[in-house]
Design an enzyme around this catalytic site. Structure first.
Site, short mmCIF file in Angstrom:
data_model
loop_
_atom_site.label_atom_id
_atom_site.label_comp_id
_atom_site.label_asym_id
_atom_site.label_seq_id
_atom_site.Cartn_x
_atom_site.Cartn_y
_atom_site.Cartn_z
N LYS A 213 -8.54 60.13 33.96
CA LYS A 213 -7.70 61.33 33.98
C LYS A 213 -8.54 62.49 34.49
O LYS A 213 -9.56 62.84 33.90
CB LYS A 213 -7.18 61.62 32.57
CG LYS A 213 -6.33 62.89 32.51
CD LYS A 213 -5.69 63.08 31.16
CE LYS A 213 -4.92 64.38 31.12
NZ LYS A 213 -4.30 64.62 29.81
N ARG A 234 -10.26 72.21 31.16
CA ARG A 234 -10.61 70.97 30.45
C ARG A 234 -11.74 70.22 31.16
O ARG A 234 -11.86 69.01 31.03
CB ARG A 234 -9.38 70.06 30.38
CG ARG A 234 -8.12 70.69 29.78
CD ARG A 234 -7.16 69.58 29.37
NE ARG A 234 -5.81 70.03 29.12
CZ ARG A 234 -5.41 70.77 28.08
NH1 ARG A 234 -6.29 71.17 27.18
NH2 ARG A 234 -4.15 71.10 27.93
N LYS A 265 -4.50 59.14 36.53
CA LYS A 265 -3.68 60.34 36.46
C LYS A 265 -4.45 61.53 37.01
O LYS A 265 -5.60 61.70 36.63
CB LYS A 265 -3.32 60.58 34.99
CG LYS A 265 -2.56 61.84 34.71
CD LYS A 265 -2.36 61.96 33.24
CE LYS A 265 -1.63 63.26 32.96
NZ LYS A 265 -1.46 63.48 31.54
C1 PBG Z 1 -2.54 66.21 27.62
C2 PBG Z 1 -1.63 65.90 28.76
C3 PBG Z 1 -1.43 66.65 29.93
C4 PBG Z 1 -0.49 65.97 30.68
C5 PBG Z 1 -0.11 64.84 29.96
N1 PBG Z 1 -0.85 64.80 28.80
C6 PBG Z 1 -1.93 67.97 30.31
C7 PBG Z 1 -3.36 68.22 30.47
O1 PBG Z 1 -4.21 67.33 30.38
O2 PBG Z 1 -3.67 69.39 30.68
C8 PBG Z 1 0.02 66.40 32.00
C9 PBG Z 1 1.26 65.72 32.45
C10 PBG Z 1 1.89 66.37 33.61
O3 PBG Z 1 1.34 67.30 34.23
O4 PBG Z 1 3.00 65.94 33.96
N2 PBG Z 1 -1.93 65.88 26.41
#
Ligand code: PBG
Length: 342
Positions: A213, A234, A265
């Site tokens: 991610k 983050r 992701k």
């Molecule tokens: C964190 C999380 C995020 C997304 C899914 N789970 C946001 C992030 O990491 O800032 C993003 C999903 C999206 O943008 O559709 N719980």
């Protein structure tokens, strides 16, 4: 290619002139030929719909940056679940939007917290037809908006966050979630939650590791969707978009720690990472087509700059072609319904 084998492409006769012998266009000539020789297909069962459920609202609340996506009330959530089940998609991924947040995200582990309430409702309504999955991360529930808890110096505390994730995992399993989506990017999170689930007797509850991610600008609209209170970024826990090998390493680590499924992701800017994961992972590899990917297509289509439905299908096909066996997408139900009509 050795010199002893005949190679038509090497023959000067075939390369020269205007009458090629090798004609890939033959298989593109008619709709029936194209249909028969299509190399990637996306099936509705391979789509997962992310859904936001907001505490304390009686009507769905539109998300401005994601036209067509809402924060659901419990009633609109119930209706959308049955539509998703009728459309034949594979599952739903639930996110909670709580009324109150605090430093440790207590709403995440409260059995009456919005995500756990929504999970029980979804399992009761559509649990046989759809795989009900839950986001396991603290960011929706913390007042500082980070995915973990903070130490005295205000830094994200990896190991203290794991303690919270373990409790969150048990709360979600007890609510009936079939697959826990560990999206927080703390080191050791898959092993920690697996251990907690097993110790509590939840050996059947599966884990989806958000393995690779990335710290992405394409999460922008999601922050509105969950009413995020994040200050800063983050980057101390999500991956640098520049790092392909690191993505591969995170995938292998999640597999070693016991992930049942791994995820890449965002999807479209990371198709190389996805292809690497598909080549190396012994467990299923999924991809999350995130909020910003959705918003870009919707915005361009709203201007009349691209053909919306073709663009949607092309993105999903590309992600599937790169190696994702399932795709989380905000278009899951719409696409499944449209393909059933065509
Ligand atoms: C964190 C999380 C995020 C997304 C899914 N789970 C946001 C992030 O990491 O800032 C993003 C999903 C999206 O943008 O559709 N719980």
């Amino acid at each position: 290619m050795t010199d002893t084998l005949p190679d038509p492409l090497r023959s000067a006769d075939l390369r020269a002139g205007t009458r090629p012998v090798i004609r890939p266009r033959r298989l593109r000539a008619t709709p029936a030929l194209r249909r028969l020789t299509q190399q990637t297909r996306v099936h509705p069962a391979e789509l997962i719909l992310p859904m936001f459920v907001r505490e304390g609202v009686s009507e769905p609340v539109p998300i401005g940056s994601m036209p067509g996506v809402v924060q659901h009330s419990l009633d609109s959530f119930r209706a959308e679940l049955s539509r998703a089940a009728r459309a034949g998609i594979g599952g739903v991924m639930l996110f909670g939007v709580p009324e109150h947040k605090d430093a440790t995200g207590t709403g995440a582990t409260d059995p009456d917290g919005i995500l756990n309430v929504a999970t029980r409702l979804a399992v009761a309504e559509v649990g046989d037809a759809l795989v009900v999955q839950t986001d396991l991360c603290l960011d929706e529930f913390t007042d500082h908006g980070h995915c973990g808890v903070l130490d005295a110096a205000g830094r994200v505390d990896n190991d203290a966050s794991l303690v919270r994730y373990r409790d969150m995992g048990i709360a979600q399993a007890e609510s009936g979630s079939a697959l826990l989506g560990l999206s927080g990017m703390m080191d050791g999170q898959v092993a920690a939650v697996r251990d907690a689930l097993d110790a509590a007797g939840h050996t059947e509850t599966a884990i989806l590791g958000y393995a690779a991610k990335y710290a992405s600008a394409f999460y922008g609209p999601f922050r509105e969707a969950v009413g995020s209170s994040l200050q800063g970024d983050r980057r101390s826990y999500q991956l640098d978009p520049a790092n392909r090998r690191e993505g591969a390493r995170e995938v292998l680590l999640d597999v070693e720690e016991g992930a049942d499924v791994v995820m890449v992701k965002p999807a479209m800017s990371y198709l190389d990472v996805l292809a690497d994961a598909a080549a190396s992972s012994p467990v299923p590899v999924w991809a999350y087509q995130v909020s910003g990917e959705y918003a870009m297509v919707e915005a361009a289509a709203a201007h009349g700059w691209i053909d919306r439905e073709r663009a949607i299908d092309e993105t999903l096909t590309s992600i599937r072609r790169a190696g994702a066996e399932a795709v989380l997408t905000y278009w899951a139900v719409e696409a499944a319904e449209r393909w059933a009509r065509s």
